[in-house]
Scaffold this motif. Structure first.
Motif, PDB file in Angstrom:
ATOM      1  N   MET A 205      23.132 -15.635 -15.759  1.00 50.73           N
ATOM      2  CA  MET A 205      22.461 -16.520 -16.711  1.00 50.73           C
ATOM      3  C   MET A 205      23.226 -17.827 -16.870  1.00 50.73           C
ATOM      4  SD  MET A 205      21.262 -13.886 -19.695  1.00 50.73           S
ATOM      5  CE  MET A 205      20.793 -15.239 -20.760  1.00 50.73           C
ATOM      6  N   GLU A 206      24.531 -17.709 -17.017  1.00 48.80           N
ATOM      7  CA  GLU A 206      25.352 -18.901 -17.132  1.00 48.80           C
ATOM      8  C   GLU A 206      25.265 -19.743 -15.856  1.00 48.80           C
ATOM      9  OE1 GLU A 206      29.116 -17.190 -17.976  1.00 48.80           O
ATOM     10  OE2 GLU A 206      28.722 -16.950 -20.108  1.00 48.80           O
ATOM     11  N   PHE A 207      25.229 -19.063 -14.713  1.00 41.56           N
ATOM     12  CA  PHE A 207      25.194 -19.773 -13.427  1.00 41.56           C
ATOM     13  C   PHE A 207      23.920 -20.597 -13.275  1.00 41.56           C
ATOM     14  CE2 PHE A 207      23.562 -19.536  -9.019  1.00 41.56           C
ATOM     15  CZ  PHE A 207      24.428 -20.452  -8.440  1.00 41.56           C
ATOM     16  N   VAL A 208      22.748 -19.984 -13.524  1.00 39.32           N
ATOM     17  CA  VAL A 208      21.504 -20.739 -13.328  1.00 39.32           C
ATOM     18  C   VAL A 208      21.379 -21.852 -14.363  1.00 39.32           C
ATOM     19  CG1 VAL A 208      20.292 -18.846 -12.190  1.00 39.32           C
ATOM     20  CG2 VAL A 208      20.137 -19.075 -14.679  1.00 39.32           C
ATOM     21  N   GLY A 209      21.786 -21.570 -15.595  1.00 45.75           N
ATOM     22  CA  GLY A 209      21.700 -22.601 -16.616  1.00 45.75           C
ATOM     23  C   GLY A 209      22.590 -23.783 -16.302  1.00 45.75           C
ATOM     24  N   GLU A 210      23.815 -23.506 -15.860  1.00 47.15           N
ATOM     25  CA  GLU A 210      24.751 -24.580 -15.549  1.00 47.15           C
ATOM     26  C   GLU A 210      24.346 -25.299 -14.262  1.00 47.15           C
ATOM     27  OE1 GLU A 210      28.101 -26.956 -16.485  1.00 47.15           O
ATOM     28  OE2 GLU A 210      26.743 -25.642 -17.603  1.00 47.15           O
ATOM     29  N   THR A 211      23.725 -24.587 -13.323  1.00 46.76           N
ATOM     30  CA  THR A 211      23.244 -25.228 -12.097  1.00 46.76           C
ATOM     31  C   THR A 211      22.169 -26.256 -12.415  1.00 46.76           C
ATOM     32  OG1 THR A 211      23.744 -23.275 -10.744  1.00 46.76           O
ATOM     33  CG2 THR A 211      22.134 -24.829  -9.868  1.00 46.76           C
ATOM     34  N   LEU A 212      21.220 -25.883 -13.272  1.00 45.96           N
ATOM     35  CA  LEU A 212      20.169 -26.824 -13.655  1.00 45.96           C
ATOM     36  C   LEU A 212      20.747 -27.973 -14.478  1.00 45.96           C
ATOM     37  CD1 LEU A 212      17.308 -27.785 -13.786  1.00 45.96           C
ATOM     38  CD2 LEU A 212      16.857 -26.123 -15.609  1.00 45.96           C
ATOM     39  N   ARG A 213      21.652 -27.682 -15.402  1.00 46.12           N
ATOM     40  CA  ARG A 213      22.248 -28.738 -16.222  1.00 46.12           C
ATOM     41  C   ARG A 213      23.005 -29.748 -15.353  1.00 46.12           C
ATOM     42  NH1 ARG A 213      26.542 -30.655 -18.970  1.00 46.12           N
ATOM     43  NH2 ARG A 213      27.949 -29.383 -17.713  1.00 46.12           N
ATOM     44  N   ALA A 214      23.732 -29.236 -14.356  1.00 45.27           N
ATOM     45  CA  ALA A 214      24.486 -30.126 -13.468  1.00 45.27           C
ATOM     46  C   ALA A 214      23.541 -31.040 -12.696  1.00 45.27           C
ATOM     47  CB  ALA A 214      25.330 -29.295 -12.498  1.00 45.27           C
ATOM     48  N   ALA A 215      22.427 -30.495 -12.215  1.00 45.10           N
ATOM     49  CA  ALA A 215      21.457 -31.319 -11.485  1.00 45.10           C
ATOM     50  C   ALA A 215      20.844 -32.372 -12.395  1.00 45.10           C
ATOM     51  CB  ALA A 215      20.369 -30.430 -10.883  1.00 45.10           C
ATOM     52  N   LEU A 216      20.541 -31.996 -13.636  1.00 40.69           N
ATOM     53  CA  LEU A 216      19.958 -32.952 -14.580  1.00 40.69           C
ATOM     54  C   LEU A 216      20.931 -34.091 -14.885  1.00 40.69           C
ATOM     55  CD1 LEU A 216      18.220 -30.472 -17.060  1.00 40.69           C
ATOM     56  CD2 LEU A 216      17.097 -32.033 -15.462  1.00 40.69           C
ATOM     57  N   GLU A 217      22.212 -33.767 -15.019  1.00 43.18           N
ATOM     58  CA  GLU A 217      23.196 -34.807 -15.315  1.00 43.18           C
ATOM     59  C   GLU A 217      23.298 -35.805 -14.151  1.00 43.18           C
ATOM     60  OE1 GLU A 217      27.012 -33.396 -16.556  1.00 43.18           O
ATOM     61  OE2 GLU A 217      26.326 -33.196 -18.616  1.00 43.18           O
ATOM     62  N   VAL A 218      23.295 -35.285 -12.924  1.00 41.48           N
ATOM     63  CA  VAL A 218      23.376 -36.172 -11.765  1.00 41.48           C
ATOM     64  C   VAL A 218      22.131 -37.052 -11.676  1.00 41.48           C
ATOM     65  CG1 VAL A 218      23.428 -36.247  -9.246  1.00 41.48           C
ATOM     66  CG2 VAL A 218      24.922 -34.662 -10.475  1.00 41.48           C
ATOM     67  N   LEU A 219      20.959 -36.461 -11.885  1.00 43.03           N
ATOM     68  CA  LEU A 219      19.711 -37.218 -11.810  1.00 43.03           C
ATOM     69  C   LEU A 219      19.607 -38.237 -12.943  1.00 43.03           C
ATOM     70  CD1 LEU A 219      17.279 -34.324 -10.839  1.00 43.03           C
ATOM     71  CD2 LEU A 219      17.995 -36.225  -9.376  1.00 43.03           C
ATOM     72  N   ALA A 220      20.145 -37.884 -14.112  1.00 43.17           N
ATOM     73  CA  ALA A 220      20.122 -38.823 -15.234  1.00 43.17           C
ATOM     74  C   ALA A 220      20.945 -40.062 -14.926  1.00 43.17           C
ATOM     75  CB  ALA A 220      20.648 -38.137 -16.501  1.00 43.17           C
TER      76      ALA A 220
ATOM     77  N   GLN B   8      15.181 -43.565 -15.105  1.00 46.09           N
ATOM     78  CA  GLN B   8      13.784 -43.832 -15.426  1.00 46.09           C
ATOM     79  C   GLN B   8      12.864 -42.766 -14.842  1.00 46.09           C
ATOM     80  OE1 GLN B   8      13.079 -47.848 -14.073  1.00 46.09           O
ATOM     81  NE2 GLN B   8      13.895 -48.734 -15.982  1.00 46.09           N
ATOM     82  N   TRP B   9      13.173 -42.333 -13.629  1.00 43.40           N
ATOM     83  CA  TRP B   9      12.377 -41.282 -12.996  1.00 43.40           C
ATOM     84  C   TRP B   9      12.465 -39.987 -13.785  1.00 43.40           C
ATOM     85  CZ3 TRP B   9      13.835 -36.555 -10.975  1.00 43.40           C
ATOM     86  CH2 TRP B   9      12.874 -35.884 -10.203  1.00 43.40           C
ATOM     87  N   LEU B  10      13.662 -39.628 -14.267  1.00 41.79           N
ATOM     88  CA  LEU B  10      13.860 -38.363 -14.961  1.00 41.79           C
ATOM     89  C   LEU B  10      13.268 -38.372 -16.365  1.00 41.79           C
ATOM     90  CD1 LEU B  10      15.196 -35.555 -14.774  1.00 41.79           C
ATOM     91  CD2 LEU B  10      17.260 -36.575 -15.758  1.00 41.79           C
ATOM     92  N   THR B  11      13.202 -39.540 -17.001  1.00 38.97           N
ATOM     93  CA  THR B  11      12.730 -39.623 -18.386  1.00 38.97           C
ATOM     94  C   THR B  11      11.339 -39.016 -18.554  1.00 38.97           C
ATOM     95  OG1 THR B  11      14.059 -41.599 -18.802  1.00 38.97           O
ATOM     96  CG2 THR B  11      12.203 -41.201 -20.289  1.00 38.97           C
ATOM     97  N   GLY B  12      10.498 -39.197 -17.564  1.00 35.46           N
ATOM     98  CA  GLY B  12       9.145 -38.670 -17.666  1.00 35.46           C
ATOM     99  C   GLY B  12       9.056 -37.156 -17.583  1.00 35.46           C
ATOM    100  N   LEU B  13      10.129 -36.499 -17.189  1.00 35.15           N
ATOM    101  CA  LEU B  13      10.112 -35.038 -17.035  1.00 35.15           C
ATOM    102  C   LEU B  13      10.779 -34.300 -18.190  1.00 35.15           C
ATOM    103  CD1 LEU B  13      11.103 -34.798 -13.260  1.00 35.15           C
ATOM    104  CD2 LEU B  13       8.823 -34.502 -14.229  1.00 35.15           C
ATOM    105  N   VAL B  14      11.802 -34.904 -18.765  1.00 37.42           N
ATOM    106  CA  VAL B  14      12.635 -34.217 -19.745  1.00 37.42           C
ATOM    107  C   VAL B  14      12.020 -34.316 -21.134  1.00 37.42           C
ATOM    108  CG1 VAL B  14      14.893 -34.208 -20.866  1.00 37.42           C
ATOM    109  CG2 VAL B  14      14.720 -34.583 -18.409  1.00 37.42           C
ATOM    110  N   THR B  15      11.979 -33.197 -21.841  1.00 35.33           N
ATOM    111  CA  THR B  15      11.462 -33.152 -23.204  1.00 35.33           C
ATOM    112  C   THR B  15      12.613 -32.940 -24.184  1.00 35.33           C
ATOM    113  OG1 THR B  15      11.156 -30.737 -23.200  1.00 35.33           O
ATOM    114  CG2 THR B  15       9.352 -32.090 -22.321  1.00 35.33           C
ATOM    115  N   ALA B  16      12.310 -33.025 -25.467  1.00 36.55           N
ATOM    116  CA  ALA B  16      13.326 -32.782 -26.497  1.00 36.55           C
ATOM    117  C   ALA B  16      13.845 -31.350 -26.413  1.00 36.55           C
ATOM    118  CB  ALA B  16      12.740 -33.055 -27.883  1.00 36.55           C
ATOM    119  N   GLU B  17      12.984 -30.425 -26.024  1.00 37.96           N
ATOM    120  CA  GLU B  17      13.407 -29.033 -25.888  1.00 37.96           C
ATOM    121  C   GLU B  17      14.424 -28.890 -24.761  1.00 37.96           C
ATOM    122  OE1 GLU B  17      13.512 -24.938 -26.777  1.00 37.96           O
ATOM    123  OE2 GLU B  17      12.748 -26.665 -27.878  1.00 37.96           O
TER     124      GLU B  17
END
Length: 305
Positions: free
Chosen positions: A160-175, A180-189
Protein backbone atom coordinates in the motif's frame (compact mmCIF):
# COMPACT_ATOMS: atom_id res chain seq x y z
CA UNK A 1 10.21 13.79 24.47
CA UNK A 2 9.34 12.48 27.89
CA UNK A 3 9.59 8.70 27.48
CA UNK A 4 13.19 8.77 28.63
CA UNK A 5 15.10 5.76 29.93
CA UNK A 6 13.55 4.84 33.22
CA UNK A 7 12.69 1.99 35.54
CA UNK A 8 9.04 0.94 35.50
CA UNK A 9 7.80 1.63 39.00
CA UNK A 10 4.22 0.60 38.32
CA UNK A 11 1.17 2.39 37.01
CA UNK A 12 0.81 5.91 38.47
CA UNK A 13 -2.05 6.12 40.95
CA UNK A 14 -4.09 8.70 39.04
CA UNK A 15 -3.69 6.83 35.74
CA UNK A 16 -4.80 3.57 37.35
CA UNK A 17 -7.82 5.15 39.04
CA UNK A 18 -9.08 6.97 35.96
CA UNK A 19 -8.55 4.01 33.60
CA UNK A 20 -10.28 1.50 35.87
CA UNK A 21 -13.22 3.88 36.29
CA UNK A 22 -13.42 4.48 32.54
CA UNK A 23 -12.97 0.83 31.49
CA UNK A 24 -14.54 -1.34 34.22
CA UNK A 25 -14.35 -4.38 31.93
CA UNK A 26 -10.80 -3.56 30.86
CA UNK A 27 -9.25 -3.36 27.39
CA UNK A 28 -6.53 -5.39 25.71
CA UNK A 29 -3.87 -3.00 26.98
CA UNK A 30 -5.24 -3.04 30.52
CA UNK A 31 -5.49 -6.84 30.59
CA UNK A 32 -1.93 -7.23 29.29
CA UNK A 33 -0.58 -4.97 32.03
CA UNK A 34 -2.59 -6.67 34.77
CA UNK A 35 -1.70 -10.18 33.60
CA UNK A 36 1.94 -9.70 32.63
CA UNK A 37 3.10 -6.60 34.48
CA UNK A 38 6.17 -4.77 33.07
CA UNK A 39 7.26 -6.72 30.00
CA UNK A 40 10.39 -4.96 28.72
CA UNK A 41 13.13 -3.14 30.58
CA UNK A 42 15.57 -0.71 29.02
CA UNK A 43 18.60 -2.83 29.89
CA UNK A 44 17.45 -5.55 27.48
CA UNK A 45 18.11 -3.16 24.58
CA UNK A 46 21.10 -1.30 26.04
CA UNK A 47 23.58 -2.48 23.41
CA UNK A 48 21.59 -0.75 20.66
CA UNK A 49 21.79 2.67 22.31
CA UNK A 50 24.69 4.97 23.07
CA UNK A 51 25.56 5.59 26.71
CA UNK A 52 26.58 9.14 25.83
CA UNK A 53 24.45 12.17 25.06
CA UNK A 54 20.95 12.98 26.20
CA UNK A 55 18.68 10.16 27.43
CA UNK A 56 16.96 8.28 24.63
CA UNK A 57 13.28 7.51 24.50
CA UNK A 58 12.80 4.42 26.66
CA UNK A 59 13.58 1.40 24.41
CA UNK A 60 11.52 -0.81 26.71
CA UNK A 61 8.51 1.43 26.16
CA UNK A 62 9.14 1.51 22.39
CA UNK A 63 9.23 -2.29 22.32
CA UNK A 64 5.84 -2.41 24.03
CA UNK A 65 4.42 0.24 21.71
CA UNK A 66 5.67 -1.84 18.75
CA UNK A 67 3.70 -4.85 20.01
CA UNK A 68 0.52 -2.78 20.37
CA UNK A 69 1.16 -1.21 16.97
CA UNK A 70 1.17 -4.61 15.28
CA UNK A 71 -1.82 -5.87 17.31
CA UNK A 72 -3.96 -2.94 16.12
CA UNK A 73 -2.49 -2.60 12.61
CA UNK A 74 -1.26 0.98 13.05
CA UNK A 75 1.28 3.10 11.23
CA UNK A 76 4.09 4.74 13.19
CA UNK A 77 2.22 8.04 13.29
CA UNK A 78 -0.99 6.39 14.48
CA UNK A 79 0.86 4.47 17.21
CA UNK A 80 2.54 7.64 18.49
CA UNK A 81 -0.85 9.38 18.52
CA UNK A 82 -2.32 6.53 20.58
CA UNK A 83 0.40 6.93 23.21
CA UNK A 84 -0.57 10.60 23.56
CA UNK A 85 -4.33 10.14 23.43
CA UNK A 86 -5.32 6.78 24.96
CA UNK A 87 -5.51 6.28 28.68
CA UNK A 88 -5.35 2.48 28.48
CA UNK A 89 -2.06 2.68 26.55
CA UNK A 90 -0.70 4.99 29.26
CA UNK A 91 -1.85 2.40 31.82
CA UNK A 92 0.05 -0.35 30.02
CA UNK A 93 3.15 1.80 29.64
CA UNK A 94 3.03 3.03 33.23
CA UNK A 95 2.75 6.71 32.22
CA UNK A 96 1.21 9.75 33.84
CA UNK A 97 -1.97 10.93 32.11
CA UNK A 98 -0.30 14.16 31.02
CA UNK A 99 2.69 12.41 29.40
CA UNK A 100 2.99 13.89 25.87
CA UNK A 101 4.52 10.78 24.28
CA UNK A 102 7.13 10.98 21.51
CA UNK A 103 7.56 11.81 17.84
CA UNK A 104 6.47 9.01 15.52
CA UNK A 105 9.87 8.95 13.76
CA UNK A 106 11.39 7.41 16.90
CA UNK A 107 9.71 4.08 16.12
CA UNK A 108 11.45 3.63 12.77
CA UNK A 109 14.77 4.57 14.39
CA UNK A 110 14.13 1.96 17.09
CA UNK A 111 13.51 -0.77 14.51
CA UNK A 112 16.64 0.24 12.59
CA UNK A 113 18.72 -0.03 15.77
CA UNK A 114 17.34 -3.52 16.50
CA UNK A 115 18.30 -4.68 13.01
CA UNK A 116 21.71 -3.01 13.12
CA UNK A 117 22.59 -4.80 16.37
CA UNK A 118 21.03 -8.16 15.46
CA UNK A 119 18.20 -7.83 17.99
CA UNK A 120 15.30 -8.52 15.60
CA UNK A 121 13.99 -11.41 17.72
CA UNK A 122 14.63 -9.76 21.08
CA UNK A 123 11.03 -8.66 21.64
CA UNK A 124 9.62 -12.11 20.87
CA UNK A 125 12.21 -13.77 23.10
CA UNK A 126 11.35 -11.48 26.01
CA UNK A 127 7.61 -12.06 25.57
CA UNK A 128 8.09 -15.83 25.54
CA UNK A 129 10.32 -15.65 28.60
CA UNK A 130 7.79 -13.56 30.48
CA UNK A 131 4.71 -15.67 29.74
CA UNK A 132 6.65 -18.90 30.33
CA UNK A 133 7.76 -17.60 33.71
CA UNK A 134 4.13 -16.93 34.63
CA UNK A 135 3.10 -20.45 33.59
CA UNK A 136 1.04 -19.24 30.64
CA UNK A 137 3.14 -21.14 28.11
CA UNK A 138 4.18 -24.70 28.84
CA UNK A 139 6.70 -26.85 26.97
CA UNK A 140 5.74 -30.13 25.38
CA UNK A 141 2.54 -28.87 23.78
CA UNK A 142 1.72 -27.76 20.28
CA UNK A 143 1.64 -24.01 19.68
CA UNK A 144 0.27 -22.31 16.60
CA UNK A 145 2.66 -19.58 15.41
CA UNK A 146 0.82 -18.07 12.40
CA UNK A 147 4.17 -16.87 11.10
CA UNK A 148 2.94 -16.96 7.49
CA UNK A 149 0.06 -14.61 8.36
CA UNK A 150 2.37 -12.17 10.10
CA UNK A 151 4.64 -11.90 7.08
CA UNK A 152 1.68 -11.54 4.73
CA UNK A 153 0.18 -8.72 6.78
CA UNK A 154 3.46 -6.79 6.82
CA UNK A 155 3.95 -7.14 3.05
CA UNK A 156 0.36 -5.99 2.38
CA UNK A 157 0.94 -2.77 4.25
CA UNK A 158 4.25 -2.22 2.45
CA UNK A 159 2.53 -2.68 -0.90
CA UNK A 160 0.00 0.00 0.00
CA UNK A 161 2.78 2.39 0.89
CA UNK A 162 4.62 1.46 -2.31
CA UNK A 163 1.76 2.17 -4.73
CA UNK A 164 0.76 5.34 -2.92
CA UNK A 165 4.30 6.69 -2.89
CA UNK A 166 4.83 5.64 -6.53
CA UNK A 167 1.83 7.69 -7.63
CA UNK A 168 2.78 10.62 -5.38
CA UNK A 169 6.32 10.65 -6.81
CA UNK A 170 4.97 10.72 -10.38
CA UNK A 171 2.57 13.55 -9.51
CA UNK A 172 5.38 15.62 -7.99
CA UNK A 173 7.55 15.21 -11.10
CA UNK A 174 4.65 16.06 -13.43
CA UNK A 175 3.71 19.07 -11.30
CA UNK A 176 7.21 20.45 -11.83
CA UNK A 177 7.55 19.45 -15.48
CA UNK A 178 4.03 20.15 -16.82
CA UNK A 179 2.04 22.08 -14.18
CA UNK A 180 -0.64 23.44 -16.52
CA UNK A 181 -1.23 20.02 -18.06
CA UNK A 182 -1.57 18.37 -14.64
CA UNK A 183 -3.90 21.03 -13.18
CA UNK A 184 -6.80 19.76 -15.24
CA UNK A 185 -6.49 16.27 -13.74
CA UNK A 186 -5.84 16.85 -10.05
CA UNK A 187 -8.74 17.46 -7.66
CA UNK A 188 -8.83 18.69 -4.06
CA UNK A 189 -9.30 15.08 -2.97
CA UNK A 190 -6.05 14.13 -4.69
CA UNK A 191 -4.22 16.88 -2.82
CA UNK A 192 -5.51 15.47 0.46
CA UNK A 193 -4.62 11.91 -0.52
CA UNK A 194 -1.16 12.51 -2.00
CA UNK A 195 -0.06 15.82 -0.51
CA UNK A 196 2.20 14.21 2.13
CA UNK A 197 4.56 11.27 1.97
CA UNK A 198 2.60 8.05 2.02
CA UNK A 199 4.77 6.49 4.72
CA UNK A 200 3.16 9.00 7.11
CA UNK A 201 -0.34 8.50 5.74
CA UNK A 202 -2.98 7.48 8.32
CA UNK A 203 -4.12 4.26 6.73
CA UNK A 204 -7.71 3.24 7.48
CA UNK A 205 -8.31 0.19 9.66
CA UNK A 206 -9.78 -3.04 8.34
CA UNK A 207 -8.74 -5.17 5.38
CA UNK A 208 -11.78 -4.23 3.27
CA UNK A 209 -11.31 -0.50 3.79
CA UNK A 210 -7.58 -0.74 3.04
CA UNK A 211 -8.32 -2.68 -0.15
CA UNK A 212 -10.76 0.06 -1.19
CA UNK A 213 -8.03 2.66 -0.53
CA UNK A 214 -5.50 0.73 -2.61
CA UNK A 215 -7.97 0.33 -5.48
CA UNK A 216 -8.77 4.05 -5.38
CA UNK A 217 -5.04 4.74 -5.73
CA UNK A 218 -5.07 2.32 -8.66
CA UNK A 219 -7.89 4.19 -10.39
CA UNK A 220 -6.11 7.51 -9.85
CA UNK A 221 -2.92 6.08 -11.29
CA UNK A 222 -4.69 4.80 -14.40
CA UNK A 223 -6.25 8.25 -14.83
CA UNK A 224 -2.77 9.74 -15.01
CA UNK A 225 -1.48 7.05 -17.35
CA UNK A 226 -4.43 7.42 -19.73
CA UNK A 227 -3.87 11.16 -19.85
CA UNK A 228 -0.12 10.76 -20.45
CA UNK A 229 -0.64 8.30 -23.32
CA UNK A 230 -3.51 10.23 -24.90
CA UNK A 231 -2.85 11.46 -28.46
CA UNK A 232 -3.16 15.12 -27.46
CA UNK A 233 -0.67 14.82 -24.57
CA UNK A 234 2.94 15.96 -25.09
CA UNK A 235 4.86 12.89 -26.25
CA UNK A 236 7.81 13.64 -23.98
CA UNK A 237 5.68 12.98 -20.87
CA UNK A 238 5.84 9.26 -21.66
CA UNK A 239 9.62 9.35 -21.34
CA UNK A 240 9.61 10.81 -17.83
CA UNK A 241 11.25 8.13 -15.61
CA UNK A 242 8.68 8.52 -12.81
CA UNK A 243 5.87 7.92 -15.33
CA UNK A 244 7.61 4.81 -16.66
CA UNK A 245 7.96 3.50 -13.10
CA UNK A 246 4.27 4.23 -12.48
CA UNK A 247 3.24 2.34 -15.62
CA UNK A 248 5.31 -0.72 -14.73
CA UNK A 249 4.22 -0.71 -11.09
CA UNK A 250 0.54 -0.56 -12.05
CA UNK A 251 0.94 -3.56 -14.37
CA UNK A 252 2.52 -5.49 -11.49
CA UNK A 253 0.14 -4.41 -8.71
CA UNK A 254 -3.30 -4.18 -10.35
CA UNK A 255 -5.73 -6.06 -12.55
CA UNK A 256 -7.81 -3.96 -14.94
CA UNK A 257 -10.91 -5.15 -16.75
CA UNK A 258 -12.54 -2.28 -18.57
CA UNK A 259 -13.31 0.36 -15.94
CA UNK A 260 -12.84 -2.07 -13.03
CA UNK A 261 -9.54 -1.88 -11.15
CA UNK A 262 -8.66 -4.63 -8.69
CA UNK A 263 -5.76 -4.99 -6.21
CA UNK A 264 -3.76 -8.10 -7.10
CA UNK A 265 -3.66 -10.89 -4.54
CA UNK A 266 -0.23 -12.01 -3.38
CA UNK A 267 -0.33 -15.15 -5.53
CA UNK A 268 -0.89 -13.03 -8.65
CA UNK A 269 2.14 -10.78 -8.18
CA UNK A 270 5.30 -11.21 -10.25
CA UNK A 271 8.21 -12.93 -8.46
CA UNK A 272 9.98 -10.65 -5.99
CA UNK A 273 13.23 -10.83 -7.98
CA UNK A 274 11.45 -9.15 -10.92
CA UNK A 275 9.05 -6.83 -9.07
CA UNK A 276 9.70 -3.15 -8.34
CA UNK A 277 10.30 -2.44 -4.66
CA UNK A 278 10.88 1.32 -4.66
CA UNK A 279 9.62 4.15 -6.88
CA UNK A 280 12.93 5.95 -6.35
CA UNK A 281 15.30 3.07 -7.09
CA UNK A 282 13.96 0.87 -9.90
CA UNK A 283 16.95 -1.49 -9.64
CA UNK A 284 16.27 -2.45 -5.99
CA UNK A 285 14.72 -5.87 -5.43
CA UNK A 286 13.59 -7.96 -2.50
CA UNK A 287 16.11 -10.75 -2.00
CA UNK A 288 16.69 -13.68 0.32
CA UNK A 289 19.97 -15.37 1.18
CA UNK A 290 20.61 -17.86 3.98
CA UNK A 291 17.27 -17.08 5.55
CA UNK A 292 17.75 -13.29 5.60
CA UNK A 293 15.53 -11.07 3.49
CA UNK A 294 16.14 -7.48 2.45
CA UNK A 295 15.24 -4.90 -0.16
CA UNK A 296 18.36 -3.87 -2.06
CA UNK A 297 20.98 -5.62 -4.12
CA UNK A 298 23.24 -8.61 -4.29
CA UNK A 299 26.84 -7.90 -5.08
CA UNK A 300 29.62 -10.32 -5.90
CA UNK A 301 32.48 -10.03 -3.42
CA UNK A 302 35.82 -10.73 -5.11
CA UNK A 303 38.01 -13.38 -3.56
CA UNK A 304 41.69 -12.91 -2.90
CA UNK A 305 44.29 -15.49 -3.74
Amino acid sequence: MSLESRDDRGVPELTARVVRASFPKGTLAVRVREALGPMFDDESFAEAFSVRGRPAVSPGALALVSVLQYAEGLTDRQAADQVRARMDWKFLLGLELEDPGFDFSVLSDFRARLIEHGLEEKILDLVLKRISGLGLLRSGGRQRTDSTHVLAAVRTLNRMEFVGETLRAALEVLAAAAPQWLTGLVTAEWVRRYGARIDSYRFPKGDNVRTEWAEQVGRDGFTILEAVYACEAPAWLRQVPAVQVLRRAWVEQYHRDGEEVRWREGKDLPPARRRLSSPYDPDARYGVKRGSGWCGYKTQTPTTQ
